[in-house]
Design a protein around this motif. Structure first.
Motif, short mmCIF file in Angstrom:
data_model
loop_
_atom_site.label_atom_id
_atom_site.label_comp_id
_atom_site.label_asym_id
_atom_site.label_seq_id
_atom_site.Cartn_x
_atom_site.Cartn_y
_atom_site.Cartn_z
N ILE A 10 55.80 140.29 73.55
CA ILE A 10 54.88 140.92 72.89
C ILE A 10 53.92 140.93 73.79
N LEU A 11 53.57 139.53 74.11
CA LEU A 11 52.20 139.32 74.62
C LEU A 11 52.80 138.97 76.20
N GLY A 12 51.63 139.33 76.59
CA GLY A 12 51.51 138.57 78.04
C GLY A 12 52.59 138.18 78.83
N ALA A 13 53.10 136.66 79.16
CA ALA A 13 54.24 137.01 80.34
C ALA A 13 54.65 135.98 80.42
N LYS A 14 56.15 135.44 80.61
CA LYS A 14 56.46 134.53 80.84
C LYS A 14 57.64 134.68 82.25
N ARG A 15 57.98 133.03 82.90
CA ARG A 15 58.81 133.59 84.00
C ARG A 15 60.45 132.67 83.80
N TYR A 16 61.48 132.97 83.35
CA TYR A 16 62.89 133.46 83.07
C TYR A 16 63.90 132.56 84.10
N ILE A 17 64.20 131.51 84.22
CA ILE A 17 65.05 130.67 85.36
C ILE A 17 66.37 130.41 84.48
N LEU A 18 67.18 131.77 84.78
CA LEU A 18 69.01 131.39 84.15
C LEU A 18 69.52 131.25 85.08
N SER A 19 70.91 130.58 84.40
CA SER A 19 71.66 129.74 84.80
C SER A 19 73.30 130.02 84.75
N PRO A 20 73.89 130.38 84.95
CA PRO A 20 75.77 130.55 84.32
C PRO A 20 76.05 129.38 83.57
N PRO A 21 76.87 129.76 82.74
CA PRO A 21 77.67 128.53 82.37
C PRO A 21 78.46 127.62 82.97
N ILE A 22 78.69 128.32 84.56
CA ILE A 22 79.86 127.41 84.96
C ILE A 22 78.72 126.83 85.86
N GLU A 23 77.77 126.80 86.08
CA GLU A 23 76.01 125.41 86.65
C GLU A 23 76.29 123.96 85.36
N CYS A 24 76.43 124.37 84.57
CA CYS A 24 76.32 123.47 83.44
C CYS A 24 76.89 121.41 83.95
N PRO A 25 77.65 121.61 84.60
CA PRO A 25 77.76 119.99 84.94
C PRO A 25 76.44 119.53 86.41
N LYS A 26 75.74 120.03 86.59
CA LYS A 26 74.76 120.24 87.66
C LYS A 26 73.33 120.36 86.65
N MET A 27 72.85 120.54 85.43
CA MET A 27 72.13 121.21 84.57
C MET A 27 71.52 119.52 83.80
N GLY A 28 72.37 118.56 83.90
CA GLY A 28 71.34 117.17 84.03
C GLY A 28 71.42 117.42 81.71
N ILE A 29 72.59 118.20 80.71
CA ILE A 29 72.80 118.01 79.69
C ILE A 29 73.29 116.99 79.06
N GLU A 30 72.25 116.74 77.85
CA GLU A 30 72.77 115.91 76.74
C GLU A 30 74.06 115.80 76.08
N LYS A 31 74.82 115.00 76.37
CA LYS A 31 76.58 115.07 75.66
C LYS A 31 76.61 114.85 74.77
N ASN A 32 75.95 113.95 73.98
CA ASN A 32 76.38 113.33 72.62
C ASN A 32 75.67 113.67 71.96
N LYS A 33 76.41 114.58 70.89
CA LYS A 33 76.85 114.74 69.71
C LYS A 33 75.02 113.94 69.17
N LYS A 34 75.45 113.08 68.72
CA LYS A 34 74.25 111.98 67.83
C LYS A 34 73.58 112.21 68.81
N HIS A 35 73.27 112.45 69.83
CA HIS A 35 71.53 112.14 70.52
C HIS A 35 70.60 113.51 70.40
N PRO A 36 69.62 113.22 69.88
CA PRO A 36 68.52 114.35 69.08
C PRO A 36 68.11 114.82 70.52
N LEU A 37 68.49 114.43 71.87
CA LEU A 37 69.10 115.88 72.60
C LEU A 37 69.40 116.22 72.79
N PHE A 38 70.66 116.65 71.73
CA PHE A 38 71.86 117.38 72.27
C PHE A 38 71.92 118.71 72.84
N ARG A 39 72.62 119.00 73.70
CA ARG A 39 72.58 120.00 74.22
C ARG A 39 71.52 120.62 74.49
#
Length: 563
Positions: A442-471
């Protein structure tokens, strides 16, 4: 006791009268009462006097004053207790306030998942992921109302009170850009990806005043007013590939309105007034609602959704620097995990907008406190009368209206409209959404960096569902190239640098399509406003880039599974 004394007193009185009568009758030798009786009389009079004094004492102001003193002591005790609790909260808020103004280091201590070789972050030892009902909202809030003014407010009023705010040093809405050649079909090699490290070396995250010129766009872009191009855009959407649409009249018109901070604030105020009115009506019909709840067994279920009020109710957040990571507050244990990534604050939109303009004006550096504002509209609002809808739904009917559109193309699975207002530098950590996501700037501008699902293992994603930072990931790509960091963070940044990615600058008037389960890392390049709507999940994805199953195997599942 008192009865006996009264009888004795009456007896003595009779004897005295008898002695006086004998004396008057000339019978001096008559038997007289012993002198001890008069002592008894004196003693009785003395006892009676003490009783009167005691009775008087019981009614005296001295005893009343003692009761007052007890009440005063009790009052002071209660006042001290209230003051102690208040200072415990105020001290925490004031400490955070001072830390942010003085920029005294990072309050949030990132904790990273285990590396592929099995090495574990030492800070994991202090994490308590057991479910305990010890969530305290005050641990995640800062109340600025009534606190001393922050330094930026004084600087803003001193330097820019005359209306001399000129905006950001680089206006990204007019940045020179080179576009890819328009295609009439979906290319097999689209989109062209490159290692994330190359993207960040070409344009480091926090160097917002030095973008590459011209900026090379790699995503397809389609003119919304061209029916032929929109038919091609539909092919890209069905192929679950990212692309952009520009010249969207609805988005452009909304931008003209939302550029007025007073207009947006009035819109939020209107929703608040309507919610208060609805609460009053519900309170007036309390008996009726209670009877309905008794009849409806489903409303007694534990997971029954709460009452939704039509309207949009925004709130502001603060980070000690420009990095914002999503987390589940109810699962964050402050004692073991330390300060959360962000804190909720009591700023209205108008105050946030003032700081966003200040950030553009002074080119706010990444290590200073940054602020973020977000709001949402529940999907049920699209079923009510237009005049009762929030300003967001009224201004963006293709996102939150009753009819399906190119942007909201699966209305019965729509999640409503979510709006995010960012200031210069605000960066959202890498994460993924399961829904097919249309993002309108709507206003201004943002920079987006996109990566496909297959790159998931390189993202450092939190996997524990009980963790507050999950996904979500806590990797801050602004730290690329620095050496003063924990070894595990250095290793994860090296791994992430190899993730195949594509970047784009989303400008006002444009809409970006992010397919299901694609990771995105977002940096607000200037004062900005974006709203998005999701149209259900896609389970198929693509053979080249993976799908939801790819992400769930890597990242441990979804919120639905967690709940």
């Amino acid at each position: 006791m008192f009865q006996r004394r009264n009888r004795t007193r009456d007896k003595v009185t009779k004897v005295i009268i008898r002695n006086d009568a004998m004396q008057e009758s000339g019978r001096p030798n008559a038997t007289r009462i012993p002198a001890t009786a008069f002592d008894c009389k004196s003693k009785i009079n003395s006892d009676t006097s003490r009783q009167r004094k005691r009775k008087h004492r019981n009614k005296s102001p001295v005893n009343v004053n003692s009761d007052i003193r007890a009440l005063i002591v009790l009052g002071f005790g209660l006042a001290f207790l209230i003051f102690f609790v208040y200072m415990r909260v105020a001290k925490k808020s004031l400490t955070l306030l001072v830390n942010r103004d003085n920029n005294s280091g990072r309050l949030f201590r990132p904790v990273y998942p285990a590396l592929p070789d099995g090495r574990i972050d030492p800070n994991r030892k202090n994490e308590d992921l057991s479910f305990k009902n010890d969530y305290n909202p005050l641990d995640f809030k800062i109340m600025y109302d009534g606190k001393p003014r922050m330094k930026w407010e004084e600087d803003y009023d001193k330097d820019f009170s005359d209306g001399s705010v000129t905006g950001p040093s680089v206006d990204y809405t007019f940045l020179e850009t080179s576009w890819p050649q328009l295609r009439t079909s979906v290319p097999e090699d689209y989109p062209q990806l490159e290692p994330l490290a190359n993207i960040l070396e070409r344009w480091p995250q926090d160097q917002l005043d030095n973008p590459p010129v011209p900026f090379r766009e790699r995503l397809m872009h389609f003119d919304y007013n061209d029916t032929v191009q929109m038919e091609i855009a539909l092919l890209f959407r069905k192929s679950e590939l990212p692309f952009k649409v520009y010249n969207v009249p609805e988005i452009i018109e909304a931008g003209k309105k939302w550029d007025d901070d007073e207009y947006v604030q009035a819109g939020f105020n209107e929703s608040i007034r309507r919610r208060m009115k609805m609460r009053g009506e519900m309170a007036g019909n309390k008996a009726k609602h209670k009877a309905e709840r008794v009849k409806d067994d489903n409303r007694k279920k534990k997971n029954n959704p709460k009452k939704k009020y039509p309207g949009s109710f925004g709130h502001a957040q603060e980070s000690n620097n420009n990095f914002f990571a999503f987390f589940i507050a109810e699962r964050w244990k402050v004692k073991g995990m330390g300060q959360p990534p962000t804190m909720d604050i009591d700023w209205p939109y108008i105050t946030w907008a003032k700081h966003a303009r200040y950030a553009d004006q002074v080119s706010l550096s990444a290590d200073k406190a940054h602020f973020y504002f977000q709001a949402g509209v529940d999907q049920s609002e699209r079923f009510i009368e237009r005049e009762k809808q929030s300003f967001i739904s009224r201004d963006l009917p293709s996102f939150g209206g009753a009819q399906e559109s190119f942007f909201m193309f699966n209305a019965h699975e729509s999640s409503g409209v979510q709006c995010r207002f960012g200031e210069r530098g605000v960066t959202a950590a890498f994460h993924y959404d399961t829904g097919r996501n249309m993002v309108g700037m709507i206003l201004g501008a943002k920079r987006y960096i996109l990566s496909p699902p297959i790159e998931c293992p390189k993202m450092g994603i939190e996997k524990n569902k009980k963790h507050p930072l999950f996904r979500h990931s806590v990797l801050n790509f602004g730290r690329f190239g620095t050496t003063n960091m924990p070894e595990i963070e250095k290793e994860w940044l090296k791994i992430a640098g190899g993730a195949m990615s594509v970047e784009t600058i989303l400008k006002k008037g444009e809409v970006l399509y992010i397919p299901s389960n694609w990771f995105h890392y977002i940096t607000s390049l200037m004062k900005s406003a974006q709203c998005n709507t999701r149209s259900g999940d896609d389970l198929v994805g693509t053979e080249r880039f993976g799908n939801q199953h790819t992400v769930f195997e890597c990242a441990g599942g979804s919120f639905d599974e967690m709940n």
